[in-house]
Scaffold this motif. Structure first.
Motif, PDB file in Angstrom:
ATOM      1  N   SER A 154      27.471 -23.777  60.794  1.00 27.70           N
ATOM      2  CA  SER A 154      27.969 -24.411  59.394  1.00 27.70           C
ATOM      3  C   SER A 154      27.190 -23.537  58.353  1.00 27.70           C
ATOM      4  O   SER A 154      27.870 -23.352  57.315  1.00 27.70           O
ATOM      5  CB  SER A 154      27.536 -25.665  59.187  1.00 27.70           C
ATOM      6  OG  SER A 154      26.862 -25.822  59.886  1.00 27.70           O
ATOM      7  N   LYS A 198      28.973 -20.176  57.493  1.00 29.58           N
ATOM      8  CA  LYS A 198      30.437 -20.290  57.062  1.00 29.58           C
ATOM      9  C   LYS A 198      30.167 -20.168  55.047  1.00 29.58           C
ATOM     10  O   LYS A 198      31.353 -19.733  55.127  1.00 29.58           O
ATOM     11  CB  LYS A 198      31.137 -21.806  57.545  1.00 29.58           C
ATOM     12  CG  LYS A 198      32.733 -22.182  57.041  1.00 29.58           C
ATOM     13  CD  LYS A 198      32.951 -22.739  57.933  1.00 29.58           C
ATOM     14  CE  LYS A 198      34.561 -23.211  57.643  1.00 29.58           C
ATOM     15  NZ  LYS A 198      34.585 -24.362  56.386  1.00 29.58           N
ATOM     16  N   GLU A 218      32.107 -17.521  52.992  1.00 26.33           N
ATOM     17  CA  GLU A 218      33.017 -17.997  51.657  1.00 26.33           C
ATOM     18  C   GLU A 218      32.741 -17.035  50.289  1.00 26.33           C
ATOM     19  O   GLU A 218      33.057 -16.847  49.135  1.00 26.33           O
ATOM     20  CB  GLU A 218      32.944 -19.558  51.422  1.00 26.33           C
ATOM     21  CG  GLU A 218      34.346 -19.532  52.509  1.00 26.33           C
ATOM     22  CD  GLU A 218      33.833 -21.693  52.439  1.00 26.33           C
ATOM     23  OE1 GLU A 218      33.225 -22.238  51.101  1.00 26.33           O
ATOM     24  OE2 GLU A 218      33.756 -22.305  53.004  1.00 26.33           O
TER      25      GLU A 218
END
Length: 201
Positions: A71, A74, A78
């Protein structure tokens, strides 16, 4: 450590002003105590959402970000293409896995207290750093256990500065120095944060 302890808060991780201020202080101390070059390739150990590396990015060529949390990775991915240097994100557990890459330096913020065997991790760092390279590792001073209010895989309630400096020396690092980097103020108390800097011959 297979559980993603940060899955529920990765998306709000950067919304804590205290956390952001702390990492800014750590980054400024790293910049003050190390000599970064535009050609450098660094490893950010326990990179999380990239709070530390994005403050270092404009001083180096590339940063490889390593974290075991899908997580967190991720969230960091970005930011790829928006940073001032090349970024590689890798989901990897350096406690049990190694890398073929060798780095000009290793930076880390508030990750070592999640590492079971500190001595083994410093030996892994020594293996990963090129000759002439450095480590800049930041974490909490010894505390009473009140810093973490939830289970995020914590193995150490901070560190004694002499003991963690000794662990780095025993792993082969030289010119080991531990300096004050930040202070985190909470309702449960004030928590001092150090930066350990060392070099590899």
């Amino acid at each position: 450590m297979s559980k993603d302890f940060f899955a529920h808060k990765a998306h709000i991780y950067e919304q804590s002003p205290d956390r952001v201020d702390n990492v800014t202080n750590i980054a400024n101390t790293i910049l003050d105590k190390t000599k970064l070059e535009p050609s450098m390739h660094l490893l950010d150990f326990g990179s999380g959402t990239g709070l530390l590396l994005e403050r270092i990015a404009h001083h180096v060529r590339k940063i490889t970000a390593v974290d075991i949390s899908p997580s967190m990775n991720k969230q960091l991915a970005e930011k790829q293409g928006k940073l001032a240097c090349e970024l590689e994100v890798r989901e990897l557990d350096l406690e049990t896995q190694t890398m073929a890459d060798r780095f000009d330096g290793i930076i880390s913020s508030m990750t070592m207290h999640h590492v079971r065997d500190i001595g083994a991790m410093f030996r892994r760092f020594h293996e990963l750093v090129k000759p002439g390279g450095f480590i800049a590792i930041s974490d909490l001073d010894k505390e009473d256990g009140s810093f973490h209010t939830e289970d995020t895989g914590v193995f150490h309630f901070g560190f004694d500065r002499e003991e963690i400096a000794s662990a780095a020396s025993q792993a082969g690092f030289e010119n080991v120095e531990v300096v004050s980097a930040s202070m985190i103020e909470r309702e449960t108390g004030d928590y001092a944060v150090f930066l350990l800097i060392a070099s590899k011959r």
